[in-house]
Design a protein around this motif. Structure first.
Motif, PDB file in Angstrom:
ATOM      1  N   PRO A 102       0.809  -1.226   0.000  1.00 32.07           N
ATOM      2  CA  PRO A 102       0.000   0.000   0.000  1.00 32.07           C
ATOM      3  C   PRO A 102       0.842   1.275   0.000  1.00 32.07           C
ATOM      4  N   HIS A 103       2.046   1.217   0.504  1.00 31.73           N
ATOM      5  CA  HIS A 103       2.895   2.408   0.464  1.00 31.73           C
ATOM      6  C   HIS A 103       3.645   2.551  -0.863  1.00 31.73           C
ATOM      7  N   GLY A 104       3.566   1.544  -1.702  1.00 35.36           N
ATOM      8  CA  GLY A 104       4.304   1.560  -2.964  1.00 35.36           C
ATOM      9  C   GLY A 104       3.959   2.797  -3.780  1.00 35.36           C
ATOM     10  N   MET A 105       4.986   3.414  -4.329  1.00 33.26           N
ATOM     11  CA  MET A 105       4.798   4.634  -5.097  1.00 33.26           C
ATOM     12  C   MET A 105       4.248   4.305  -6.466  1.00 33.26           C
ATOM     13  N   PRO A 106       3.297   5.103  -6.956  1.00 31.51           N
ATOM     14  CA  PRO A 106       2.825   4.877  -8.328  1.00 31.51           C
ATOM     15  C   PRO A 106       3.999   4.944  -9.297  1.00 31.51           C
ATOM     16  N   ASN A 107       3.909   4.173 -10.361  1.00 29.00           N
ATOM     17  CA  ASN A 107       5.043   4.089 -11.278  1.00 29.00           C
ATOM     18  C   ASN A 107       5.460   5.431 -11.858  1.00 29.00           C
ATOM     19  N   ASN A 108       4.490   6.266 -12.240  1.00 30.13           N
ATOM     20  CA  ASN A 108       4.921   7.525 -12.855  1.00 30.13           C
ATOM     21  C   ASN A 108       5.601   8.441 -11.853  1.00 30.13           C
ATOM     22  N   ASP A 109       5.159   8.415 -10.609  1.00 32.10           N
ATOM     23  CA  ASP A 109       5.866   9.194  -9.596  1.00 32.10           C
ATOM     24  C   ASP A 109       7.292   8.666  -9.419  1.00 32.10           C
ATOM     25  N   PHE A 110       7.390   7.356  -9.377  1.00 32.37           N
ATOM     26  CA  PHE A 110       8.724   6.755  -9.220  1.00 32.37           C
ATOM     27  C   PHE A 110       9.608   7.147 -10.402  1.00 32.37           C
ATOM     28  N   ASP A 111       9.032   7.032 -11.585  1.00 30.92           N
ATOM     29  CA  ASP A 111       9.798   7.394 -12.783  1.00 30.92           C
ATOM     30  C   ASP A 111      10.218   8.864 -12.740  1.00 30.92           C
ATOM     31  N   ALA A 112       9.325   9.695 -12.221  1.00 25.34           N
ATOM     32  CA  ALA A 112       9.657  11.118 -12.152  1.00 25.34           C
ATOM     33  C   ALA A 112      10.858  11.336 -11.239  1.00 25.34           C
ATOM     34  N   ILE A 113      10.869  10.680 -10.136  1.00 28.56           N
ATOM     35  CA  ILE A 113      11.960  10.879  -9.182  1.00 28.56           C
ATOM     36  C   ILE A 113      13.253  10.200  -9.624  1.00 28.56           C
ATOM     37  N   PHE A 114      13.112   8.936 -10.035  1.00 31.91           N
ATOM     38  CA  PHE A 114      14.327   8.172 -10.361  1.00 31.91           C
ATOM     39  C   PHE A 114      14.657   8.215 -11.848  1.00 31.91           C
ATOM     40  N   THR A 115      13.880   8.958 -12.612  1.00 26.08           N
ATOM     41  CA  THR A 115      14.017   9.077 -14.064  1.00 26.08           C
ATOM     42  C   THR A 115      13.765   7.714 -14.713  1.00 26.08           C
ATOM     43  N   THR A 116      13.682   7.705 -16.008  1.00 22.45           N
ATOM     44  CA  THR A 116      13.495   6.433 -16.709  1.00 22.45           C
ATOM     45  C   THR A 116      14.772   5.971 -17.386  1.00 22.45           C
ATOM     46  N   SER A 117      15.818   6.783 -17.305  1.00 30.86           N
ATOM     47  CA  SER A 117      17.009   6.405 -18.077  1.00 30.86           C
ATOM     48  C   SER A 117      18.336   6.832 -17.455  1.00 30.86           C
ATOM     49  N   LYS A 118      18.290   7.638 -16.403  1.00 28.74           N
ATOM     50  CA  LYS A 118      19.554   8.128 -15.851  1.00 28.74           C
ATOM     51  C   LYS A 118      20.101   7.142 -14.818  1.00 28.74           C
ATOM     52  N   PRO A 119      21.410   7.113 -14.675  1.00 29.08           N
ATOM     53  CA  PRO A 119      21.962   6.226 -13.649  1.00 29.08           C
ATOM     54  C   PRO A 119      21.523   6.654 -12.249  1.00 29.08           C
ATOM     55  N   VAL A 120      21.213   5.662 -11.448  1.00 30.33           N
ATOM     56  CA  VAL A 120      20.863   5.899 -10.047  1.00 30.33           C
ATOM     57  C   VAL A 120      21.911   5.197  -9.185  1.00 30.33           C
ATOM     58  N   ILE A 121      22.554   5.945  -8.337  1.00 26.05           N
ATOM     59  CA  ILE A 121      23.490   5.338  -7.377  1.00 26.05           C
ATOM     60  C   ILE A 121      22.772   5.355  -6.041  1.00 26.05           C
ATOM     61  N   PHE A 122      22.568   4.171  -5.496  1.00 21.42           N
ATOM     62  CA  PHE A 122      21.713   4.048  -4.319  1.00 21.42           C
ATOM     63  C   PHE A 122      22.559   3.582  -3.132  1.00 21.42           C
ATOM     64  N   ALA A 123      22.664   4.427  -2.134  1.00 20.64           N
ATOM     65  CA  ALA A 123      23.391   4.075  -0.913  1.00 20.64           C
ATOM     66  C   ALA A 123      22.375   3.533   0.085  1.00 20.64           C
ATOM     67  N   PHE A 124      22.507   2.262   0.401  1.00 27.47           N
ATOM     68  CA  PHE A 124      21.456   1.600   1.181  1.00 27.47           C
ATOM     69  C   PHE A 124      22.000   1.060   2.497  1.00 27.47           C
ATOM     70  N   HIS A 125      21.169   1.195   3.514  1.00 23.19           N
ATOM     71  CA  HIS A 125      21.559   0.722   4.842  1.00 23.19           C
ATOM     72  C   HIS A 125      21.823  -0.782   4.890  1.00 23.19           C
ATOM     73  N   GLY A 126      21.032  -1.555   4.162  1.00 21.89           N
ATOM     74  CA  GLY A 126      21.076  -3.007   4.318  1.00 21.89           C
ATOM     75  C   GLY A 126      21.757  -3.716   3.160  1.00 21.89           C
ATOM     76  N   TYR A 127      21.307  -4.950   2.908  1.00 25.12           N
ATOM     77  CA  TYR A 127      21.843  -5.721   1.794  1.00 25.12           C
ATOM     78  C   TYR A 127      21.337  -5.131   0.477  1.00 25.12           C
ATOM     79  N   PRO A 128      22.224  -4.900  -0.493  1.00 23.14           N
ATOM     80  CA  PRO A 128      21.799  -4.293  -1.761  1.00 23.14           C
ATOM     81  C   PRO A 128      20.658  -5.051  -2.439  1.00 23.14           C
ATOM     82  N   ALA A 129      20.673  -6.374  -2.333  1.00 22.01           N
ATOM     83  CA  ALA A 129      19.662  -7.159  -3.040  1.00 22.01           C
ATOM     84  C   ALA A 129      18.245  -6.759  -2.629  1.00 22.01           C
TER      85      ALA A 129
END
Ligand SMILES: Cc1ncc(C[n+]2csc(CCOP(=O)(O)OP(=O)(O)O)c2C)c(N)n1
Ligand SMILES: Cc1ncc(C[n+]2csc(CCOP(=O)(O)OP(=O)(O)O)c2C)c(N)n1
Ligand SMILES: [Mg+2]
Ligand SMILES: [Mg+2]
Lengths: 810, 810
Positions: A679-706
């Protein structure tokens, strides 16, 4: 539900006379109804001669444990009526589900809650048919079972649930039946010592009843095979006053057991009453030796004694379905018929299948019924938690973004406010880590509850207090479960790594909540909130065994309806998150937050907005410009990763002019998931807007990358998401070396940007190499000096200077 | 390592005279070396006046527990020398790592194993510097610590490890120090009862030493705050003969404690000897009351008594680093110097920093040293397991593919062969489920070991036997860990759902194995193999709490060097998998396999080839033709998913002529992962060849679907992989209804094919609707009859007819 005032006159009437033969009748009725559930499809009252077509095609259920569960229920009814006691019944062997259902039906509760299962022959037929039947009810003491706060499928948690329910419930007695097999589990074995915490004045009472039926599934139980002097020594050693009731073997008349059990129960309740009276009058000296009962009766008592020439009653063979071939084997069929008739159903139910007037008149009324006691449906009792303003505890960042604070210490002060505002229905539990996790601000307003002896050097220990600490994550978890399910609020804190100790308990609680949501009469309860601190990135001093962010992976596999995961980036964000979580219902909230000095990036106001969104762009941190494409998205989830990602932006700003970096921070991890999944999942177009559809995303994550990939694999831009996180490289070293070992440090993130943004790789090869050299330099510094270099420790967002000293603990 | 023959003459020499003042010297030396590790960077012998620059910039380590660990070590040395005893030392508070290292250095072992840490001043300096230092050694009793099989970071497992190591080691005594905080944990609390299993004749001895130092991190310990009569009653109740040694408070002379402890230890070893002698002579009657020791000494004994005006020694403040500001605060510095001098280092080490000749001459020699005893480096003792031919137990499918068998029952018979072929170094452990999981074939050759009392109705119970069952997954896990780490082989079986009880223990064992691989002198040990049965798809009768395939998710987050996951599709495949796993080293193998009657698809020969490959095309099942594109790949991992996928192919064959289906089966789950991530990972082009780069893949998976995505997200065709698996929809219902609830049934799989193969959707809309109707029909049948419909139960691969009766258990 019937109101409790209706009950009084009746109880007074039967107070003095409640003969044991009526207890026996109840017991027989409950046993009959238990056997009926296991075997019968139709012909509930045996009005017809029993025939194969009356029998269910698939025989499920656990008979062995049931007669003792029924026996105890019948006797407790008598106690309740005689003493107007409030008794919550916890059935450790939850596999005896049909027994609990049988009693609820005799109580009338079942038909009130499930009108299709009326208290007559038709209802009885439905009661039998539905048990362990597709579309019917589960085989265990599940949320569908009236009166239960304990499923009992995964064994071991009955006694700790009982203690949790008793806390702050001074008028409640929790009768807790414990299987002798269950008693072998770790959690149960540790639970006996919870009497060192229960306050006789302000808390309720737990009456443990160890059901020594001798066997588990296929083995004798340990406690059933030690000499009686050891058995008694053991329970005296645990600090109880044990009483043994033993009987029913070799065809002994049950009335002898009724006599003995009634006497022992009366004595136990007398003792409880006098302990309580003494405590109330303040005359109590030290911890009382609460009564506990050891009930030694045959497993599957009153069932078939021999089947196919081998003994069944009183052996492990009685565990499940003692007669397995009733439809095929006429001998088994005859045995079943004789067995059911042995209870003399005609004396127990009238022609319409209703319990006889005696049974009906003698039972507790309304909310006194163990199947209807409000504490077993905690939502009925739940009062909203008073939430004092977090504003009072915010970290001020008006002077400079990045003011240093210890997130959990800030939270601790607010939790003190919560404790003060909710003196009788909020508790904090921890495995000896509440101070280590820097929540010790709460000790300004409360103490750690303790009934052991005291020493002059003790601090914050008191016979009464809202914090309970015992070195067992299992007990901490179970206490909070019991406390919540009986209608209160609370929070558990733990080191992140060792929370895996309760993985399975989390599973079972999540399943309970998930199933409860489908039971209309179950009211929502307060959420279970974990505060995990001393997390993977700051257990550098304790080493590999203390470094494990995997609980997040574990949690997200459970029902999305139930689980919520938060990774606040700083103290203000933690305040907002905690305030939100404590107000929720029926969830499991997991918050991971650091305790070390760290920058506070967001004002409280910003943190509120960001928290409500769960994920967002920090435009003040990035270098993007409205209307122009960004070159790269740098995202972070978790406090340490956020710091590193910020430092990486810092490096990029200084070294790659014109690079347009978007900085994204994730607080609510489930925002990453597909909205169809969570239920908290972001709608796809919002996600695409934030993370773009084609640009590299470097994600620094607290836990296991997988985990990020697992959550985000369906997103448009997923192939361009490059995650850094913990890759199981751990040891005792410095905090920054830990980051470097796992490639989550600022230099690596900046190098990732150079590698993945088209065009940068060639043009900034020198810069990338310089960053690599910086890593080598920092490692060399750490290896030489044993601490991180001053430029790491002293880093601050542009002008700020966070990260002062640190004192590792634990 | 020094051979044990070298030792004898020396020991004889010191046997009679081993004065306690030498024990005290050893103790002081070990304490000195412990403090040195925590504080000093240089100046190890305090030859210069102590100055801030000698002090480490970051003070880490746990002082509080260390003096007692050292005390016990010193006294055990004396016992070893006097009695030529073989003693393995398990330090429950593994956070006292520096103490264990200190003793290993005094033993000489440390310098033998780490030549750069020589037994002189230079080596001592390095010993100090490296502790908890980047690039140095971890703070806990990790694999890097000589003599340890127990890291002790996550508390609770010392006693169960000790019992595991003692099994089948008749000449070994395992001295197990247990923290009073650790004693509050579930696993530890349950472990005391393991004396109900240890055979005095064929097993070794466990000597538990409860270190009642009174405190945990920030709280008193429960057992330290109950009256002594309760304490003694408790341990008598557990079946031990407890002895208390108490002293060292308020400045009491340690010699008094030395006297008392020496006497108690001598008595304990005398008692052990006479119990063993009686047992060997067969005169033993029943279970002996083994000695255990309660050692009550102040936490941080011999450390600073007061710091900054507050008491430290004997309080929780001594837990970690009692003097926190040694570099900044001259008073702290002076206190440290006085503290270290209080041990009189000049009496303990010569000018070169070597232990004095007394210390050197008095210690055990060679393999008698607790830091060098081979049982602590089990690989030294490991003998290859004799693996009888699985051919003898194979299921014959020559007559028809799909012959019915119960996979685990078949395995059980082979395990019986293994037990027979390895009578003293192979064991099977289970939480009361070995028979329920249908491995009871082993009882044809062995029994369940048991030292409780016996009843005439008991079966397969015996004072000696190779199966141990106790209703605690924690104990089962810990026993096998201890057994393996001390050089033997074994297998644990459990219900799949409840294996989460040991998630955290699995973590710690995996971390131990991962770290051990980097310690050159640690020899490989046998792998830990889990057999998980009664799995998610066949706990339909027990309901939601028993349905959980999440252990696989949990396992794959740990180091790929260590974890292996297998999902054999049938009995022959299980035989091949088990044979493989039991021969491996240093892994954790997880095998999930069903116990219910099910088709055997592969001959043993096929299963061998398929197993070696780990993943493969079953061309006899699919409808593809060499040289032609397939339309769809139907893949399955797990026995029930394989069956459903086969049934789906069956439906497709019958209804969609010309459809070219490739059938893929996955046994070795890690084949799915990127080869960069896991050594079993399939090269990308091989993966592409099997799963195609563009065709739809319908994947029927045993566990949570997200796991397949997590493993395969980097694969070319990942976007076309559609996974069906458990989606947390569980209850008590029929097996086929469970599959339908989770959309893993044959009809749904066939509908998925129709949906995803381009062109089929429109042309076969009617067929898809028919399949949907079939689901409705099957559900209606189940809801009416309580069992699955005959065409589900009777389904067989083309001509075969598997799936006869079923008897649910547990
Ligand atoms: C943690 C856990 N492990 C294993 C099981 C499987 N199991 C179900 S019932 C049972 C035996 C229970 O014995 P006991 O507690 O004595 O109950 P009773 O004899 O009253 O049936 C076992 C081992 C379980 N339910 N939970
Ligand atoms: C399962 C687990 N929970 C919490 C901790 C954190 N912890 C580290 S030491 C400690 C106290 C240990 O007390 P005790 O066993 O008495 O050891 P000692 O007093 O000898 O140091 C705690 C709670 C841990 N290591 N493991
Ligand atoms: Mg039992
Ligand atoms: Mg302690």
């Amino acid at each position: 539900m019937v109101s409790s005032s209706e009950s009084t006159s009746h109880e007074l009437a039967t107070r003095s006379s409640y003969p044991l033969h009526v207890v026996d009748e109840w017991w027989r009725a409950a046993n009959y109804l238990t056997v009926g559930q296991i075997y019968l499809k139709t012909n509930p009252l045996l009005t017809a001669v029993l025939a194969p077509e009356h029998i269910k095609p698939r025989l499920l259920g656990h008979w062995g444990t049931s007669p003792a569960l029924n026996l105890i229920y019948a006797h407790l009814n008598r106690i309740i009526v005689q003493r107007e006691a409030n008794v919550l019944y916890v059935a450790g062997p939850g596999h005896g589900g049909p027994a609990m259902v049988a009693n609820a039906w005799l109580d009338g509760t079942y038909s009130e809650l499930f009108p299709n299962v009326s208290q007559d022959a038709e209802g009885m037929a439905e009661l039998f048919r539905q048990f362990s039947f597709p579309g019917g009810i589960p085989s265990h003491a599940s949320p569908e079972t009236p009166g239960s706060i304990h499923e009992g499928g995964e064994l071991g948690y009955s006694l700790v649930h009982a203690y949790g329910a008793a806390l702050d419930n001074p008028s409640l007695t929790v009768a807790c039946v414990i299987g002798d097999g269950e008693a072998e589990t770790g959690t149960l074995a540790a639970s006996w010592h919870l009497n060192k915490f229960l306050n006789p004045q302000t808390d309720g009472v737990v009456l443990p009843i160890l059901n020594l039926n001798g066997y588990k599934i296929a083995n004798p139980a340990v406690l059933a095979r030690i000499p009686e002097d050891e058995l008694l020594a053991l329970f005296r050693g645990y600090g109880y006053s044990p009483r043994i009731v033993s009987g029913g073997f070799d065809g002994e008349d049950p009335m002898a057991v009724h006599d003995a059990l009634a006497a022992v129960l009366e004595q136990a309740f007398d003792d409880i009453q006098s302990i309580k009276r003494r405590a109330r009058s303040g005359r109590s000296v030290g911890r009382p030796a609460w009564p506990m009962i050891i009930l030694r009766t045959p497993k599957g008592w009153t069932g078939p004694r021999f089947v196919d020439g081998v003994p069944v009653e009183g052996t492990w063979r009685a565990h499940q379905v003692p007669l397995a071939e009733v439809r095929e084997n006429p001998e088994h069929l005859a045995l079943l018929e004789a067995w059911m008739h042995s209870y003399s159903p005609r004396e127990l139910f009238d022609r319409e299948g209703r319990p006889t007037p005696t049974l009906e008149s003698i039972r507790p009324r309304g909310a006194k019924r163990m199947s209807a006691i409000p504490a077993s449906n905690g939502g009925l009792l739940l009062r909203d938690l008073a939430l004092p303003p977090i504003e009072n505890r915010q970290v001020d960042v008006s002077a400079r973004r990045g003011a240093t604070s210890e997130a959990t210490r800030v939270l601790g002060h607010w939790l003190a406010d919560v404790v003060k505002a909710n003196p009788d229905n909020f508790r904090i539990f921890g495995p000896d880590e509440t101070a280590s996790n820097r929540l010790d601000g709460v000790y300004e307003v409360t103490a750690k509850q303790w009934q052991g002896s005291f020493e002059p050097t003790d601090e914050h220990l008191d016979p009464e207090g809202k914090v309970i600490e015992i070195l067992s994550e299992n007990l901490v978890q179970g206490l909070l479960e019991g406390y919540l399910l009986s209608g209160r609020h609370g929070l558990m804190n733990s080191y992140e790594a060792f929370i895996h100790v309760v993985d399975s308990m989390f599973n079972q609680h999540a399943k309970w909540l998930e199933s409860s949501a489908h039971v209309p009469w179950r009211r929502p309860v307060a959420s279970f909130t974990y505060l995990l601190s001393s997390h993977v990135w700051r257990q550098d001093h304790n080493g590999f065994s203390h470094q494990d962010p995997g609980f997040l992976n574990h949690v997200v596999s459970k029902s999305a309806k139930v689980v919520r995961v938060y990774l606040p980036s700083d103290a203000n964000s933690l305040l907002v998150t905690a305030e939100h979580c404590l107000a929720t219902r029926d969830y499991v909230n997991v918050i991971v937050a650091g305790k070390q000095p760290a920058p506070t990036f967001l004002s409280l106001e910003e943190a509120r907005i960001h928290g409500a969104r769960g994920i967002g762009i920090w435009d003040w941190a990035g270098t993007e410009r409205d209307g122009e494409d960004v070159h790269v998205v740098l995202a972070a989830a978790g406090d340490v990763p956020t710091l590193e990602a910020m430092a990486a932006v810092h490096l990029l700003r200084q070294n790659i002019p014109g690079l347009r970096v978007r900085f994204v921070n994730v607080v609510d991890l489930m925002r990453l998931q597909d909205p169809l999944e969570h239920p908290h999942g972001m709608p796809n177009n919002d996600f695409d807007a934030i993370f773009t559809t084609s640009k590299p995303v470097i994600f620094a994550f607290h836990g296991y990358p997988a985990l990020v990939h697992q959550l985000a694999y369906r997103r448009t831009n997923h192939d361009n998401i490059h995650v850094r996180g913990f890759k199981e490289k751990g040891t005792t070293t410095t905090p920054f070396d830990m980051l470097m070992l796992n490639d989550l440090d600022r230099y690596r993130l900046a190098m990732d940007v150079i590698r993945h943004v088209p065009g940068l790789g060639e043009r900034y090869a020198g810069l990338a190499q310089h960053f690599d050299d910086e890593r080598a330099r920092h490692r060399a510094f750490a290896y030489e000096h044993g601490i991180d270099s001053p430029d790491v420790l002293g880093w601050g967002w542009l002008d700020a200077r966070p990260g002062e000293t640190e004192e590792p603990t634990g």
